[in-house]
Design an enzyme around this catalytic site. Sequence first.
Site, PDB file in Angstrom:
ATOM      1  N   ASN A 155       0.730  -1.405   0.197  1.00 40.17           N
ATOM      2  CA  ASN A 155      -0.188  -0.048   0.210  1.00 40.17           C
ATOM      3  C   ASN A 155       0.833   1.126   0.207  1.00 40.17           C
ATOM      4  O   ASN A 155       0.680   2.314  -0.755  1.00 40.17           O
ATOM      5  CB  ASN A 155      -1.304   0.234   1.425  1.00 40.17           C
ATOM      6  CG  ASN A 155      -0.495  -0.019   2.532  1.00 40.17           C
ATOM      7  OD1 ASN A 155       0.811  -1.634   3.008  1.00 40.17           O
ATOM      8  ND2 ASN A 155      -1.255   0.469   3.224  1.00 40.17           N
ATOM      9  N   GLU A 253       3.052  -5.043  11.849  1.00 33.85           N
ATOM     10  CA  GLU A 253       2.324  -3.649  12.156  1.00 33.85           C
ATOM     11  C   GLU A 253       1.070  -4.800  11.573  1.00 33.85           C
ATOM     12  O   GLU A 253       1.650  -4.458  10.216  1.00 33.85           O
ATOM     13  CB  GLU A 253       3.029  -2.582  11.789  1.00 33.85           C
ATOM     14  CG  GLU A 253       4.162  -2.098  12.468  1.00 33.85           C
ATOM     15  CD  GLU A 253       3.376  -1.039  13.778  1.00 33.85           C
ATOM     16  OE1 GLU A 253       4.688  -1.278  14.623  1.00 33.85           O
ATOM     17  OE2 GLU A 253       2.563  -1.255  13.620  1.00 33.85           O
ATOM     18  N   CYS A 287      -3.536   1.067   6.159  1.00 30.57           N
ATOM     19  CA  CYS A 287      -3.959   0.771   7.888  1.00 30.57           C
ATOM     20  C   CYS A 287      -4.853   1.409   8.487  1.00 30.57           C
ATOM     21  O   CYS A 287      -5.776   1.260   9.615  1.00 30.57           O
ATOM     22  CB  CYS A 287      -2.720   0.114   8.848  1.00 30.57           C
ATOM     23  SG  CYS A 287      -1.435   1.456   8.663  1.00 30.57           S
ATOM     24  N   GLU A 468       7.010   0.977  16.263  1.00 29.37           N
ATOM     25  CA  GLU A 468       7.737   1.862  15.479  1.00 29.37           C
ATOM     26  C   GLU A 468       7.871   2.856  15.474  1.00 29.37           C
ATOM     27  O   GLU A 468       7.040   3.588  16.408  1.00 29.37           O
ATOM     28  CB  GLU A 468       7.585   1.583  13.824  1.00 29.37           C
ATOM     29  CG  GLU A 468       7.482  -0.007  13.489  1.00 29.37           C
ATOM     30  CD  GLU A 468       7.537  -0.204  12.098  1.00 29.37           C
ATOM     31  OE1 GLU A 468       6.265   0.238  11.780  1.00 29.37           O
ATOM     32  OE2 GLU A 468       8.077  -0.486  11.401  1.00 29.37           O
TER      33      GLU A 468
HETATM   34  N1  NAI Z   1      -0.403  -2.018   5.908  1.00 28.00           N
HETATM   35  C1  NAI Z   1      -1.402  -3.100   6.272  1.00 28.00           C
HETATM   36  O1  NAI Z   1      -2.443  -3.082   6.862  1.00 28.00           O
HETATM   37  C2  NAI Z   1      -2.082  -3.758   5.510  1.00 28.00           C
HETATM   38  C3  NAI Z   1      -2.799  -4.829   5.058  1.00 28.00           C
HETATM   39  N2  NAI Z   1      -2.870  -5.930   3.900  1.00 28.00           N
HETATM   40  C4  NAI Z   1      -4.369  -6.643   4.479  1.00 28.00           C
HETATM   41  O2  NAI Z   1      -4.075  -7.831   3.860  1.00 28.00           O
HETATM   42  C5  NAI Z   1      -4.987  -7.999   3.190  1.00 28.00           C
HETATM   43  C6  NAI Z   1      -3.738  -8.387   2.144  1.00 28.00           C
HETATM   44  O3  NAI Z   1      -3.003  -8.237   1.283  1.00 28.00           O
HETATM   45  P1  NAI Z   1      -2.133  -8.778   1.309  1.00 28.00           P
HETATM   46  O4  NAI Z   1      -0.851  -8.751   0.424  1.00 28.00           O
HETATM   47  O5  NAI Z   1      -2.001 -10.170   0.265  1.00 28.00           O
HETATM   48  O6  NAI Z   1      -0.669  -8.703   2.617  1.00 28.00           O
HETATM   49  P2  NAI Z   1      -0.091 -10.282   3.254  1.00 28.00           P
HETATM   50  O7  NAI Z   1       0.109  -9.123   4.887  1.00 28.00           O
HETATM   51  O8  NAI Z   1      -0.713 -10.769   2.927  1.00 28.00           O
HETATM   52  O9  NAI Z   1       1.394  -8.910   2.570  1.00 28.00           O
HETATM   53  C7  NAI Z   1       2.029  -8.019   3.175  1.00 28.00           C
HETATM   54  C8  NAI Z   1       3.477  -8.640   2.308  1.00 28.00           C
HETATM   55  O10 NAI Z   1       3.845 -10.336   3.369  1.00 28.00           O
HETATM   56  C9  NAI Z   1       4.083 -11.203   2.150  1.00 28.00           C
HETATM   57  N3  NAI Z   1       4.203 -12.332   3.091  1.00 28.00           N
HETATM   58  C10 NAI Z   1       2.804 -12.534   2.364  1.00 28.00           C
HETATM   59  N4  NAI Z   1       2.679 -14.258   2.727  1.00 28.00           N
HETATM   60  C11 NAI Z   1       4.257 -14.034   3.215  1.00 28.00           C
HETATM   61  C12 NAI Z   1       4.067 -15.463   4.189  1.00 28.00           C
HETATM   62  N5  NAI Z   1       3.712 -16.380   4.173  1.00 28.00           N
HETATM   63  N6  NAI Z   1       5.320 -15.150   5.302  1.00 28.00           N
HETATM   64  C13 NAI Z   1       6.026 -14.258   4.822  1.00 28.00           C
HETATM   65  N7  NAI Z   1       5.664 -13.180   4.080  1.00 28.00           N
HETATM   66  C14 NAI Z   1       4.308 -12.472   3.388  1.00 28.00           C
HETATM   67  C15 NAI Z   1       3.610 -10.292   0.553  1.00 28.00           C
HETATM   68  O11 NAI Z   1       4.781 -11.171  -0.161  1.00 28.00           O
HETATM   69  C16 NAI Z   1       4.166  -8.981   1.496  1.00 28.00           C
HETATM   70  O12 NAI Z   1       5.726  -8.541   1.380  1.00 28.00           O
HETATM   71  C17 NAI Z   1      -5.261  -6.955   2.533  1.00 28.00           C
HETATM   72  O13 NAI Z   1      -6.313  -6.872   1.681  1.00 28.00           O
HETATM   73  C18 NAI Z   1      -5.525  -6.080   3.775  1.00 28.00           C
HETATM   74  O14 NAI Z   1      -6.733  -6.169   4.666  1.00 28.00           O
HETATM   75  C19 NAI Z   1      -2.624  -5.299   3.079  1.00 28.00           C
HETATM   76  C20 NAI Z   1      -1.807  -4.393   2.699  1.00 28.00           C
HETATM   77  C21 NAI Z   1      -0.925  -3.353   4.040  1.00 28.00           C
HETATM   78  N1  LIG Z   2       1.920   0.715   8.114  1.00 30.87           N
HETATM   79  C1  LIG Z   2       0.853   1.469   7.921  1.00 30.87           C
HETATM   80  C2  LIG Z   2       1.487   3.064   7.641  1.00 30.87           C
HETATM   81  C3  LIG Z   2       1.878   3.683   8.810  1.00 30.87           C
HETATM   82  C4  LIG Z   2       2.327   4.834   8.323  1.00 30.87           C
HETATM   83  C5  LIG Z   2       3.158   5.659   9.519  1.00 30.87           C
HETATM   84  O1  LIG Z   2       3.995   5.221   9.291  1.00 30.87           O
HETATM   85  O2  LIG Z   2       3.011   6.751   8.893  1.00 30.87           O
HETATM   86  C6  LIG Z   2       0.434   1.112   7.017  1.00 30.87           C
HETATM   87  O3  LIG Z   2      -1.018   1.659   5.817  1.00 30.87           O
HETATM   88  O4  LIG Z   2       0.654  -0.404   6.400  1.00 30.87           O
END
Ligand code: NAI
Ligand SMILES: N/C(=C\C=C\C(=O)O)C(=O)O
Length: 487
Positions: A155, A253, A287, A468
């Site tokens: 994101n 996070e 997030c 963090e």
């Molecule tokens: N910052 C946040 O809070 C985020 C939340 N999300 C949530 O997660 C949902 C799914 O998005 P994804 O891209 O699938 O997030 P994800 O959590 O699967 O991916 C985030 C990172 O983790 C890695 N990853 C995935 N599976 C892994 C594993 N088994 N071991 C080690 N690394 C792994 C991915 O390659 C990517 O680099 C989104 O719909 C959203 O709800 C997704 C991205 C950011």
């Molecule tokens: N971790 C995320 C945002 C962080 C914002 C900041 O450090 O200012 C996220 O969207 O997953």
Amino acid sequence: MAGKRELLMLENFIGGKFLPCNSYIDSYDPSTGEVYCKVPNSGKEEIEVAVQAAREAFPAWSSRSPQERSLILNRVADVLEQSLEELAQAESKDQGKTLTLARTMDIPRSVLNFRFFASSIQHHVSDCTEMSHLGCMHYTVRTPVGIAGLISPWNLPLYLLTWKIAPAIAAGNTVIAKPSELTSVTAWMFCKLLDKAGVPPGVINVVFGTGPRVGEALVSHPEVPVISFTGSQPTAERITQLSAPHCKKLSLELGGKNPAIIFEDANLEECIPATVRSSFANQGEICLCTSRIFVQRSIYNEFLKRFVEATRKWKVGIPSDPSANMGALISKAHLEKVRSYVTKAHAEGAKILCGEGVDQLSLPLRNQAGYFMLPTVITDIKDESCCMTEEIFGPVTCVVPFDSEEEVIARANGVKYGLGATVWSKDVGRIHRVAKRLQSGLVWTNCWLIRELNLPFGGMKSSGIGREGAKDSYDFFTEIKTITIKY
Ligand SMILES: NC(=O)C1=CN([C@@H]2O[C@H](COP(=O)(O)OP(=O)(O)OC[C@H]3O[C@@H](n4cnc5c(N)ncnc54)[C@H](O)[C@@H]3O)[C@@H](O)[C@H]2O)C=CC1
Ligand SMILES: N/C(=C\C=C\C(=O)O)C(=O)O
């Protein structure tokens, strides 16, 4: 037939060198739905090579002084700043966000991450006590942990990757970073700047690929004692399982289901635009985005009318359009996931006041296959609905009325997440009272996303483990030792 488009071919960056991979993953431009880039589909062997490079670089890098490391972090900030425009263009194309947002938020924050930790690393102090009656003194020292595994999401690709790399190397660690396979381009461009910044080979290694394949190889490697992860809760659970046998230090996070609480004395002139932004910035793919809006009943109808009007002005457009407030969602699968929540809400009898299924989206022909969706406002929805309890992570927000302070605090706290919250009121006493009782790691009052990098960032409950920030990241990426001297 259209000429064969040149595909961008990324390579892993290990030991200061770019290395090809024997298999690749397609990466899409979210605004057109077309493949435009190939990302290495790395696995265990690439992680082994990266661990060796990081291991070899660690003694020299960890023995440099914080001042020497700070100089190099500032040079990284300089080269990032010099490449701001091309990095912003690349981030916007890769993630689907507007070019304006990439230019004004993502890349400037990536620069700041390095400048900030270049400064903070020079100001940490340790503790010391004395037992003169025993002729003893005790003091603490912090030492870098070793090789840090950093896994970042799609994101805020460069913003969150650098938010992990900068503190890790500032503390003297070497790193193996794995960006999301959905958004790998700016990480690859970042690697191309490191030699110019004087980062020694092996200090920063970036290995591309999927989570289950290369991510799990990194997480389970015995020589990687710390893992910093930002992403979904299910993935965090998997990482926790894999790292448990090695008793690794984890920073997780995760997501949120962030409430905005709007009391009847709120300044709506400020609150409404800020809450539109907190709901739909970056396509709602932050997030910290607001996805539940609680409005005190006496102003509910007025708020709703003005909020929907303002949401309809939040323009969805092609990312390069300077007048667009929102671009494309990250992937077709994610778009369908977000849309499914609106369908479920409708099926439950909720009202969709604007956006998906209500208003028309108009896009140029070449973008019709892009992953676009209008900002959507849902009301008349129950607290138990999945739209009010699950992280949608898209341009969808729910608005519901409340009556009392007690009631709204209980309802805001009634989900498994505890990341961010906003509270809007002119009553300072109420602001402090409510902020303290909310189960959120971050509470913004009469504003949103004003970031103080010195203070802890992170959530409670299912929003993660750890924090963090200046001291929090330093503590995470170091081990502390208490030494006793008998004199
Ligand atoms: N910052 C946040 O809070 C985020 C939340 N999300 C949530 O997660 C949902 C799914 O998005 P994804 O891209 O699938 O997030 P994800 O959590 O699967 O991916 C985030 C990172 O983790 C890695 N990853 C995935 N599976 C892994 C594993 N088994 N071991 C080690 N690394 C792994 C991915 O390659 C990517 O680099 C989104 O719909 C959203 O709800 C997704 C991205 C950011
Ligand atoms: N971790 C995320 C945002 C962080 C914002 C900041 O450090 O200012 C996220 O969207 O997953």
